[in-house]
Design a protein around this motif. Structure first.
Motif, short mmCIF file in Angstrom:
data_model
loop_
_atom_site.label_atom_id
_atom_site.label_comp_id
_atom_site.label_asym_id
_atom_site.label_seq_id
_atom_site.Cartn_x
_atom_site.Cartn_y
_atom_site.Cartn_z
N ARG A 73 -11.38 -46.21 -0.45
CA ARG A 73 -12.03 -47.41 -0.99
C ARG A 73 -13.50 -47.16 -1.30
NH1 ARG A 73 -13.18 -51.76 3.20
NH2 ARG A 73 -14.82 -50.24 3.51
N ASP A 74 -14.20 -46.46 -0.39
CA ASP A 74 -15.63 -46.21 -0.58
C ASP A 74 -15.89 -45.26 -1.75
OD1 ASP A 74 -16.15 -47.92 1.50
OD2 ASP A 74 -16.45 -46.32 2.97
N GLY A 75 -14.95 -44.37 -2.03
CA GLY A 75 -15.06 -43.48 -3.20
C GLY A 75 -16.18 -42.47 -3.15
N HIS A 76 -16.61 -42.08 -1.96
CA HIS A 76 -17.68 -41.07 -1.86
C HIS A 76 -17.21 -39.73 -2.44
CE1 HIS A 76 -19.62 -43.17 1.88
NE2 HIS A 76 -19.60 -43.94 0.82
N PRO A 77 -18.14 -38.94 -2.95
CA PRO A 77 -17.77 -37.57 -3.36
C PRO A 77 -17.62 -36.69 -2.12
CG PRO A 77 -20.11 -37.95 -3.72
CD PRO A 77 -19.53 -39.26 -3.25
N TYR A 78 -16.70 -35.76 -2.19
CA TYR A 78 -16.44 -34.82 -1.10
C TYR A 78 -16.47 -33.41 -1.64
CZ TYR A 78 -14.88 -38.77 1.72
OH TYR A 78 -14.84 -39.94 2.42
N GLU A 79 -16.63 -32.46 -0.72
CA GLU A 79 -16.44 -31.06 -1.08
C GLU A 79 -15.62 -30.41 0.02
OE1 GLU A 79 -20.03 -28.83 -1.64
OE2 GLU A 79 -20.59 -28.91 0.45
N THR A 80 -14.90 -29.36 -0.36
CA THR A 80 -14.07 -28.63 0.58
C THR A 80 -14.26 -27.14 0.35
OG1 THR A 80 -11.82 -28.37 1.44
CG2 THR A 80 -12.02 -28.73 -0.92
N TRP A 81 -14.08 -26.37 1.42
CA TRP A 81 -14.18 -24.92 1.33
C TRP A 81 -13.52 -24.30 2.55
CZ3 TRP A 81 -18.05 -28.00 3.06
CH2 TRP A 81 -18.66 -27.67 4.25
N VAL A 82 -13.32 -23.00 2.48
CA VAL A 82 -12.78 -22.26 3.63
C VAL A 82 -13.65 -21.04 3.90
CG1 VAL A 82 -10.40 -23.02 3.30
CG2 VAL A 82 -11.17 -20.96 2.18
N ASP A 83 -13.74 -20.68 5.16
CA ASP A 83 -14.45 -19.47 5.59
C ASP A 83 -13.47 -18.58 6.32
OD1 ASP A 83 -16.80 -20.57 4.63
OD2 ASP A 83 -17.52 -21.19 6.61
N ASN A 102 -15.88 -29.43 -5.37
CA ASN A 102 -16.06 -30.88 -5.33
C ASN A 102 -14.72 -31.56 -5.58
OD1 ASN A 102 -18.87 -30.71 -4.94
ND2 ASN A 102 -19.18 -30.45 -7.13
N ILE A 103 -14.41 -32.56 -4.73
CA ILE A 103 -13.15 -33.29 -4.85
C ILE A 103 -13.42 -34.78 -4.67
CG2 ILE A 103 -11.71 -31.38 -4.07
CD1 ILE A 103 -11.55 -32.75 -1.32
N LYS A 137 -16.24 -32.21 3.56
CA LYS A 137 -17.54 -32.83 3.85
C LYS A 137 -17.75 -34.02 2.92
CE LYS A 137 -22.48 -31.76 3.91
NZ LYS A 137 -23.48 -30.69 3.74
N ASP A 138 -18.18 -35.15 3.51
CA ASP A 138 -18.57 -36.33 2.75
C ASP A 138 -19.99 -36.06 2.24
OD1 ASP A 138 -19.66 -38.83 1.96
OD2 ASP A 138 -18.29 -39.90 3.30
N MET A 139 -20.14 -35.96 0.94
CA MET A 139 -21.43 -35.59 0.36
C MET A 139 -22.46 -36.71 0.46
SD MET A 139 -21.04 -32.52 -0.36
CE MET A 139 -22.52 -32.19 -1.30
#
Length: 156
Positions: A73-83, A102-103, A137-139
């Motif tokens: 609902r909030d529609g924040h931008p997120y990013e994802t990654w792996v290490d 970015n997702i 991560k919530d950007m």
């Protein structure tokens, strides 16, 4: 009138001493503001598999990213990654940092493959124990969550 006064006084006392909350910050957007730290989505099902071809290794990582109703609902931008990490007796070593992607807050399965040389994976005597950490991560709030995979042994 007397009951109303009692109810108002009781509510004021409970609010001052931290008793029963009058509103829930997690469900009331105006009360939440920017100070409330909520989860930044979820990471599940993190797996890593390896296949060797000569002196090259293909490390394939699979994981899922999910979001709650409120995060969607909030529609924040997120990013994802792996290490990719190599387990050591004292401290684990970061072998390779994945590309940040970015997702939007949509549930999704993700797969990424790292092609690496045996030399870049060979950090100590004997077989290497490799694992991966997947992040979301919530950007907007900066909050992030992670989950690690099980360790796999590579005979480099």
């Amino acid at each position: 009138m007397r009951n109303r006064k009692t109810i108002v006084c009781t509510a004021a006392i409970l609010a001052l001493v931290g008793g029963v909350p009058t509103t829930s910050a997690a469900t009331t957007p105006q009360a939440a503001g920017r100070t409330l730290v909520l989860p930044a989505g979820s990471v599940t099902g993190v797996t890593i598999s390896a296949q060797q071809t000569g002196e090259r290794w293909d490390l394939t990582v699979n994981y899922s990213v999910g979001f709650s109703f409120f995060e969607k609902r909030d529609g924040h931008p997120y990013e994802t990654w792996v290490d990719i990490w190599e387990q050591d007796a004292a401290d684990d070593d970061l072998v390779k940092r994945g590309r940040h992607v970015n997702i939007g807050p949509e549930p999704q399965g993700r797969t990424t493959t790292f092609r690496m040389s045996s030399d870049s994976l060979d950090g100590e005597e004997g077989a290497e124990e490799i694992y991966v950490r997947a992040f979301v991560k919530d950007m907007e709030t900066g909050t992030q969550v992670q989950q690690s995979s099980r360790r796999i042994q590579l005979g480099v």
